[in-house]
Motif scaffolding. Sequence first.
Motif, PDB file in Angstrom:
ATOM      1  N   CYS A 151       0.820  -1.201   0.000  1.00 45.66           N
ATOM      2  CA  CYS A 151       0.000   0.000   0.000  1.00 45.66           C
ATOM      3  C   CYS A 151       0.859   1.258   0.000  1.00 45.66           C
ATOM      4  O   CYS A 151       2.056   1.220   0.313  1.00 45.66           O
ATOM      5  N   GLY A 152       0.253   2.379  -0.396  1.00 44.11           N
ATOM      6  CA  GLY A 152       1.008   3.609  -0.586  1.00 44.11           C
ATOM      7  C   GLY A 152       0.435   4.799   0.162  1.00 44.11           C
ATOM      8  O   GLY A 152      -0.610   4.719   0.802  1.00 44.11           O
ATOM      9  N   ASP A 153       1.146   5.894   0.023  1.00 44.20           N
ATOM     10  CA  ASP A 153       0.772   7.161   0.668  1.00 44.20           C
ATOM     11  C   ASP A 153       1.179   8.313  -0.249  1.00 44.20           C
ATOM     12  O   ASP A 153       1.829   9.259   0.184  1.00 44.20           O
ATOM     13  N   ASP A 154       0.790   8.179  -1.529  1.00 43.11           N
ATOM     14  CA  ASP A 154       1.214   9.142  -2.554  1.00 43.11           C
ATOM     15  C   ASP A 154       2.735   9.300  -2.489  1.00 43.11           C
ATOM     16  O   ASP A 154       3.439   8.324  -2.271  1.00 43.11           O
ATOM     17  N   SER A 155       3.249  10.503  -2.657  1.00 46.59           N
ATOM     18  CA  SER A 155       4.703  10.692  -2.597  1.00 46.59           C
ATOM     19  C   SER A 155       5.132  11.248  -1.244  1.00 46.59           C
ATOM     20  O   SER A 155       6.236  11.765  -1.099  1.00 46.59           O
ATOM     21  N   ARG A 156       4.250  11.120  -0.230  1.00 50.24           N
ATOM     22  CA  ARG A 156       4.576  11.637   1.103  1.00 50.24           C
ATOM     23  C   ARG A 156       5.509  10.696   1.872  1.00 50.24           C
ATOM     24  O   ARG A 156       6.342  11.134   2.660  1.00 50.24           O
ATOM     25  N   PHE A 157       5.313   9.381   1.722  1.00 49.06           N
ATOM     26  CA  PHE A 157       6.110   8.374   2.415  1.00 49.06           C
ATOM     27  C   PHE A 157       6.042   8.530   3.940  1.00 49.06           C
ATOM     28  O   PHE A 157       7.019   8.311   4.638  1.00 49.06           O
ATOM     29  N   GLU A 158       4.877   8.938   4.451  1.00 45.31           N
ATOM     30  CA  GLU A 158       4.729   9.124   5.893  1.00 45.31           C
ATOM     31  C   GLU A 158       4.278   7.829   6.564  1.00 45.31           C
ATOM     32  O   GLU A 158       4.923   7.341   7.486  1.00 45.31           O
ATOM     33  N   LYS A 159       3.139   7.280   6.121  1.00 51.35           N
ATOM     34  CA  LYS A 159       2.682   6.003   6.649  1.00 51.35           C
ATOM     35  C   LYS A 159       1.630   5.425   5.717  1.00 51.35           C
ATOM     36  O   LYS A 159       1.005   6.149   4.934  1.00 51.35           O
ATOM     37  N   THR A 160       1.447   4.116   5.806  1.00 53.73           N
ATOM     38  CA  THR A 160       0.398   3.451   5.036  1.00 53.73           C
ATOM     39  C   THR A 160      -0.498   2.697   6.006  1.00 53.73           C
ATOM     40  O   THR A 160      -0.065   2.321   7.101  1.00 53.73           O
ATOM     41  N   ILE A 161      -1.738   2.476   5.606  1.00 55.88           N
ATOM     42  CA  ILE A 161      -2.699   1.826   6.512  1.00 55.88           C
ATOM     43  C   ILE A 161      -3.474   0.745   5.763  1.00 55.88           C
ATOM     44  O   ILE A 161      -3.788   0.888   4.577  1.00 55.88           O
ATOM     45  N   VAL A 162      -3.776  -0.327   6.478  1.00 51.15           N
ATOM     46  CA  VAL A 162      -4.469  -1.497   5.933  1.00 51.15           C
ATOM     47  C   VAL A 162      -5.332  -2.066   7.047  1.00 51.15           C
ATOM     48  O   VAL A 162      -5.011  -1.903   8.228  1.00 51.15           O
ATOM     49  N   SER A 163      -6.420  -2.760   6.699  1.00 48.02           N
ATOM     50  CA  SER A 163      -7.192  -3.458   7.738  1.00 48.02           C
ATOM     51  C   SER A 163      -8.223  -4.381   7.112  1.00 48.02           C
ATOM     52  O   SER A 163      -8.509  -4.317   5.909  1.00 48.02           O
ATOM     53  N   TYR A 164      -8.784  -5.229   7.950  1.00 43.80           N
ATOM     54  CA  TYR A 164      -9.895  -6.099   7.581  1.00 43.80           C
ATOM     55  C   TYR A 164     -10.967  -5.990   8.661  1.00 43.80           C
ATOM     56  O   TYR A 164     -10.727  -6.288   9.827  1.00 43.80           O
ATOM     57  N   ASN A 165     -12.142  -5.536   8.243  1.00 38.37           N
ATOM     58  CA  ASN A 165     -13.312  -5.405   9.126  1.00 38.37           C
ATOM     59  C   ASN A 165     -13.048  -4.565  10.362  1.00 38.37           C
ATOM     60  O   ASN A 165     -13.593  -4.818  11.448  1.00 38.37           O
ATOM     61  N   GLU A 166     -12.223  -3.565  10.225  1.00 34.93           N
ATOM     62  CA  GLU A 166     -12.013  -2.563  11.261  1.00 34.93           C
ATOM     63  C   GLU A 166     -11.408  -1.328  10.602  1.00 34.93           C
ATOM     64  O   GLU A 166     -11.003  -1.359   9.440  1.00 34.93           O
ATOM     65  N   ALA A 167     -11.355  -0.236  11.352  1.00 39.11           N
ATOM     66  CA  ALA A 167     -10.773   0.992  10.810  1.00 39.11           C
ATOM     67  C   ALA A 167      -9.317   0.750  10.411  1.00 39.11           C
ATOM     68  O   ALA A 167      -8.589   0.047  11.118  1.00 39.11           O
ATOM     69  N   PRO A 168      -8.873   1.291   9.281  1.00 40.59           N
ATOM     70  CA  PRO A 168      -7.502   1.053   8.807  1.00 40.59           C
ATOM     71  C   PRO A 168      -6.456   1.486   9.827  1.00 40.59           C
ATOM     72  O   PRO A 168      -6.626   2.485  10.528  1.00 40.59           O
ATOM     73  N   LYS A 169      -5.350   0.712   9.901  1.00 40.32           N
ATOM     74  CA  LYS A 169      -4.298   0.995  10.867  1.00 40.32           C
ATOM     75  C   LYS A 169      -2.941   0.616  10.284  1.00 40.32           C
ATOM     76  O   LYS A 169      -2.849  -0.005   9.221  1.00 40.32           O
ATOM     77  N   GLU A 170      -1.885   0.984  10.989  1.00 39.89           N
ATOM     78  CA  GLU A 170      -0.526   0.727  10.525  1.00 39.89           C
ATOM     79  C   GLU A 170      -0.099  -0.712  10.812  1.00 39.89           C
ATOM     80  O   GLU A 170      -0.566  -1.338  11.755  1.00 39.89           O
ATOM     81  N   GLY A 171       0.811  -1.206   9.966  1.00 35.77           N
ATOM     82  CA  GLY A 171       1.462  -2.483  10.213  1.00 35.77           C
ATOM     83  C   GLY A 171       0.741  -3.724   9.735  1.00 35.77           C
ATOM     84  O   GLY A 171       1.273  -4.829   9.800  1.00 35.77           O
ATOM     85  N   GLU A 172      -0.489  -3.596   9.221  1.00 38.93           N
ATOM     86  CA  GLU A 172      -1.301  -4.759   8.883  1.00 38.93           C
ATOM     87  C   GLU A 172      -0.925  -5.365   7.525  1.00 38.93           C
ATOM     88  O   GLU A 172      -0.558  -4.656   6.579  1.00 38.93           O
ATOM     89  N   ILE A 173      -1.036  -6.670   7.454  1.00 35.72           N
ATOM     90  CA  ILE A 173      -0.924  -7.421   6.205  1.00 35.72           C
ATOM     91  C   ILE A 173      -2.209  -8.237   6.077  1.00 35.72           C
ATOM     92  O   ILE A 173      -2.577  -8.973   7.001  1.00 35.72           O
ATOM     93  N   VAL A 174      -2.904  -8.092   4.959  1.00 36.68           N
ATOM     94  CA  VAL A 174      -4.161  -8.802   4.730  1.00 36.68           C
ATOM     95  C   VAL A 174      -3.989  -9.731   3.538  1.00 36.68           C
ATOM     96  O   VAL A 174      -3.509  -9.309   2.479  1.00 36.68           O
ATOM     97  N   VAL A 175      -4.353 -10.995   3.708  1.00 39.30           N
ATOM     98  CA  VAL A 175      -4.332 -11.948   2.595  1.00 39.30           C
ATOM     99  C   VAL A 175      -5.732 -12.485   2.362  1.00 39.30           C
ATOM    100  O   VAL A 175      -6.467 -12.782   3.312  1.00 39.30           O
ATOM    101  N   ILE A 176      -6.104 -12.580   1.104  1.00 38.07           N
ATOM    102  CA  ILE A 176      -7.416 -13.096   0.706  1.00 38.07           C
ATOM    103  C   ILE A 176      -7.176 -14.362  -0.096  1.00 38.07           C
ATOM    104  O   ILE A 176      -6.599 -14.320  -1.183  1.00 38.07           O
ATOM    105  N   GLY A 177      -7.584 -15.500   0.458  1.00 40.35           N
ATOM    106  CA  GLY A 177      -7.427 -16.770  -0.232  1.00 40.35           C
ATOM    107  C   GLY A 177      -8.681 -17.117  -1.020  1.00 40.35           C
ATOM    108  O   GLY A 177      -9.800 -16.999  -0.507  1.00 40.35           O
ATOM    109  N   PHE A 178      -8.491 -17.536  -2.264  1.00 38.55           N
ATOM    110  CA  PHE A 178      -9.613 -17.876  -3.152  1.00 38.55           C
ATOM    111  C   PHE A 178      -9.635 -19.383  -3.391  1.00 38.55           C
ATOM    112  O   PHE A 178      -8.589 -20.013  -3.615  1.00 38.55           O
TER     113      PHE A 178
END
Length: 376
Positions: A151-178
Amino acid sequence: MKTVQLQKKSGEAWQYLSNHIELIQPLVLVLGNRFLLESDSVYKELRDFFPHGHLVFGSSCGELVGSSVNDDHITVTAIELERSSFQIQTYNINDANGDSEIAGRAVVQKLNPKGLKYIFVLSEGSFVNGSALTKGMQESLPKVLITGGLCGDDSRFEKTIVSYNEAPKEGEIVVIGFYGDTLEVSFSIYGGWTPFGPERLVTKAEGNVLYEIDGRPALDLYKTYLGDKANELPGSALIYPLNVKNQENKQSFVRTILNIDEEKNAMILAGDVPNNSTVQLMMTNMDSIAAASETAAIRAMEGRSQPPQLALLISCIGRKLVLDQRIEEEIEEVRSVIGDDVVIGGMYSYGEIAPFYGERSCKLHNQTMTITLISE
């Protein structure tokens, strides 16, 4: 497969990009500007739209949707699989004390391996080592196709956020198995960047931190090449990535400089650069970038037995900066190959995850267009 797409621009109401149909427990990919995703109301609003949905959030450097590229938006692609199924798992890299390989191994091992055909990954992109992450994932599941992005943060490089079924937060890795007997997934990557200048030897690197090239401080040497653009680092580095060759990979790969360490005269890259590998600066132009996207689409379509229904596109922020006002040409080239009926969703990222063309083991890439085509 049924899909619904909608978007929200900063300061505006939600807008449907497709027919509004009710979906049953859909997979909901929510990609968007980091500041907008941090809003206290976004999670509740989307939960109201999709009360039984599986909401996966990821910050981006812009979203690819339909035939357009969005900035300062949140873009949603909701997917209801009719003949297949999916499972979602998460892991926070902080639980592995920042070890990206351990995190990659741990998160995919949480998926049910029985019948697992494909994994789509959305990872935090601020401090993860993408090379180690992909290594951990693929070593745990060597026969499973894995694609996705950092995930990205445009060209700011400050922080990125990810989540599953909760508000986005730092440090998360989400995998979707099909899963599913009729599920068909194909992929391809292509860059369109050309090496130039002398090849130089990496004489000191640790993981994704590059300290010395030809025995000289890496950052000093890189600044010499950039000239006046050195004052714009790390943003200017996105336009001049490194081509890397080493004995472990049959194909050379590209590494983007994500940040710099002035005190240590070092460069922090999106993935590993091994000691004793050779590096070379790269450059490109708008026509080469657009043509590369077309090539990636052609290769992704090769050998398919069924037409694709969904295209997940992960492209690099560096390509976006080069294309500038011609940014939509990249997605138009893909559309011209895969057809108008295919639903397109995706993002501009800090790194793309997929195997090399003709291979099966996933790697971290930079400055590529990565296309995953899915049908059931």
